[in-house]
Structure formats: C-alpha cells, structure tokens
Design a protein around this motif. Sequence first.
Motif, short mmCIF file in Angstrom:
data_model
loop_
_atom_site.label_atom_id
_atom_site.label_comp_id
_atom_site.label_asym_id
_atom_site.label_seq_id
_atom_site.Cartn_x
_atom_site.Cartn_y
_atom_site.Cartn_z
N ILE A 35 34.35 78.99 44.62
CA ILE A 35 33.99 80.06 44.77
C ILE A 35 34.54 81.23 43.57
CG2 ILE A 35 34.14 80.12 47.16
CD1 ILE A 35 37.06 81.41 46.83
N SER A 36 33.81 82.14 43.20
CA SER A 36 34.37 83.07 42.02
C SER A 36 35.31 83.99 42.64
CB SER A 36 33.23 83.63 41.46
OG SER A 36 32.32 82.97 40.96
N MET A 37 36.38 84.38 41.82
CA MET A 37 37.42 85.20 42.32
C MET A 37 38.07 85.73 41.05
SD MET A 37 40.55 84.97 45.03
CE MET A 37 39.50 84.57 46.52
N ALA A 38 38.44 86.99 41.01
CA ALA A 38 39.06 87.46 39.79
C ALA A 38 40.52 87.54 40.00
CB ALA A 38 38.82 88.94 39.91
N PRO A 39 41.25 87.15 39.12
CA PRO A 39 42.91 86.85 39.31
C PRO A 39 43.53 88.28 39.93
CG PRO A 39 42.31 86.42 37.05
CD PRO A 39 41.16 86.98 37.72
N ILE A 40 43.05 89.35 40.01
CA ILE A 40 43.66 90.35 40.73
C ILE A 40 43.45 90.20 42.12
CG2 ILE A 40 41.61 92.03 40.45
CD1 ILE A 40 44.01 94.24 40.06
N GLU A 41 42.19 89.75 42.53
CA GLU A 41 41.90 89.53 43.75
C GLU A 41 42.85 88.19 44.32
OE1 GLU A 41 37.19 90.04 45.12
OE2 GLU A 41 37.44 88.93 43.11
N ALA A 42 43.11 87.35 43.76
CA ALA A 42 43.89 86.32 44.16
C ALA A 42 45.54 86.71 44.30
CB ALA A 42 43.90 85.15 43.16
N VAL A 43 45.96 87.79 43.52
CA VAL A 43 46.98 88.28 43.82
C VAL A 43 46.92 89.17 45.17
CG1 VAL A 43 48.62 89.95 42.89
CG2 VAL A 43 47.85 88.14 41.23
N GLN A 44 46.15 89.86 45.13
CA GLN A 44 46.27 90.65 46.36
C GLN A 44 45.82 89.97 47.65
OE1 GLN A 44 42.74 93.34 45.32
NE2 GLN A 44 44.13 94.74 44.45
N LEU A 45 45.04 88.83 47.70
CA LEU A 45 44.95 88.33 48.97
C LEU A 45 46.26 87.29 49.07
CD1 LEU A 45 43.31 86.80 51.17
CD2 LEU A 45 42.22 85.37 49.52
N LEU A 72 45.04 79.48 45.79
CA LEU A 72 45.13 80.71 44.81
C LEU A 72 46.10 80.65 43.53
CD1 LEU A 72 45.18 83.40 47.59
CD2 LEU A 72 43.23 82.64 46.40
N GLU A 73 47.03 79.81 43.85
CA GLU A 73 48.19 79.83 42.78
C GLU A 73 47.73 79.59 41.26
OE1 GLU A 73 51.53 80.69 41.13
OE2 GLU A 73 51.11 80.55 43.25
N PRO A 74 46.87 78.83 41.12
CA PRO A 74 46.21 78.76 39.59
C PRO A 74 45.66 80.12 38.94
CG PRO A 74 45.23 76.96 40.67
CD PRO A 74 45.88 77.79 41.80
N LEU A 75 44.97 81.18 39.93
CA LEU A 75 44.58 82.24 39.55
C LEU A 75 45.83 83.20 39.57
CD1 LEU A 75 41.10 82.99 41.27
CD2 LEU A 75 41.74 82.36 39.06
N ARG A 76 46.73 82.88 40.27
CA ARG A 76 47.81 84.23 40.32
C ARG A 76 48.88 83.79 39.22
NH1 ARG A 76 51.04 82.89 45.34
NH2 ARG A 76 52.16 84.69 44.59
N PHE A 82 40.42 91.41 36.09
CA PHE A 82 39.19 91.74 36.69
C PHE A 82 38.09 90.58 36.47
CE2 PHE A 82 41.68 95.60 36.97
CZ PHE A 82 41.34 95.96 38.70
N ALA A 83 38.19 89.61 35.49
CA ALA A 83 37.08 88.74 35.29
C ALA A 83 37.22 87.79 36.31
CB ALA A 83 37.43 88.19 33.91
N GLU A 84 35.96 87.42 36.77
CA GLU A 84 35.90 86.28 37.89
C GLU A 84 35.86 84.88 37.10
OE1 GLU A 84 33.04 86.72 40.74
OE2 GLU A 84 33.90 88.30 41.63
#
Length: 164
Positions: free
Chosen positions: A8-18, A81-85, A97-99
């Motif tokens: 799935i595509s997700m921005a790091p900021i989304e990963a942090v918020q989730l 989520l850890e790799p994005l966070r 904000f980049a996916e």
Amino acid sequence: MNAGTVRISMAPIEAVQLAEILGEFADLVGGQRDLSDPAVARLTPSAYPDDADAADEFAAATRDELLDRRSADTATVRAALEPLRSEFADLTEEQAFAEHDLAIEASDVDAWLRTLTAVRLVVASRLGIVDDEHHDPEDRRFHVYDWLGYRLELLIEAADESLD
C-alpha cells in the motif's frame, strides 16, 4: 491470505499519525481494561442480546481473549509502520508527505483489517456515530473516522489485487 506481500502507499506522516492512534487503541484494549467504556463494549458485542445472563457468561468467557487478540493485531500493525516512522523526525515537510510503498506480509493483512475496523468502531463510539446519518462530514472531528475508512478501503483493494 496466501504467502507474499501486499503493498500500500502511505506517507510517513500518515504512518506516524496512525501509530499514535494505534497507541491509544492499544491502551484501551490492553492492560487495565475499562469494561464499562462504551467503546470496549462496542468491540465486544453481546452474543445474546435477549438473554442478559447468557450474554454475561459468554462475555466473561471470551472478552479477554478477544481483546488480547486485538492487542496482538495492533502490535503487528504498529511493527509494519515502523519503517516509515523511524526516520520521520529527520524528514523535510515534502518528504513527510511523499507517499512510499509499505509492504505488509500477506499473513498480516487480516490483523490490519481487524485493527483498522476496530479502531474505526472506537472512533465511531466516541463520536456517537451509529449509522451514516449520524456522520457529519463538515465536522472536522469526523475526518479521522473517514481517513480510517479510506485506509481500510485501500488495503482491501491492494489485498484483492495481490490475490489476482
């Protein structure tokens, strides 16, 4: 799910918020559980709504196991989520904000689906949402509820595509 990976595509900021939302959810379903909390009740619905004694007996026998599974599922999602966070603090705003592709093990997709659905139920409980008519899209508090639904939909689509 079959072996493999769902992306799935997700921005790091989304990963942090989730992850932050999931931290609050983990507190709700783990450790000292407030069984009088309407959100916990919504996560553990009565199997016998017309028989209070049977409902209480069933809940006593199954509630902890169900909430333990929700807690374990939440830990699975947070770990993915850890790799994005992990590098979020060092990112520029544009990078935050980049996916990016987020790989979810196919064996973990069910945990993701259960977790996002359960968190959405808790948010609905907190906001008093019982159906679509109780959902005011103009009220900014409902944006988290909508965003979780959007994330759930994207995950379902990605899982379906990976099975094809």
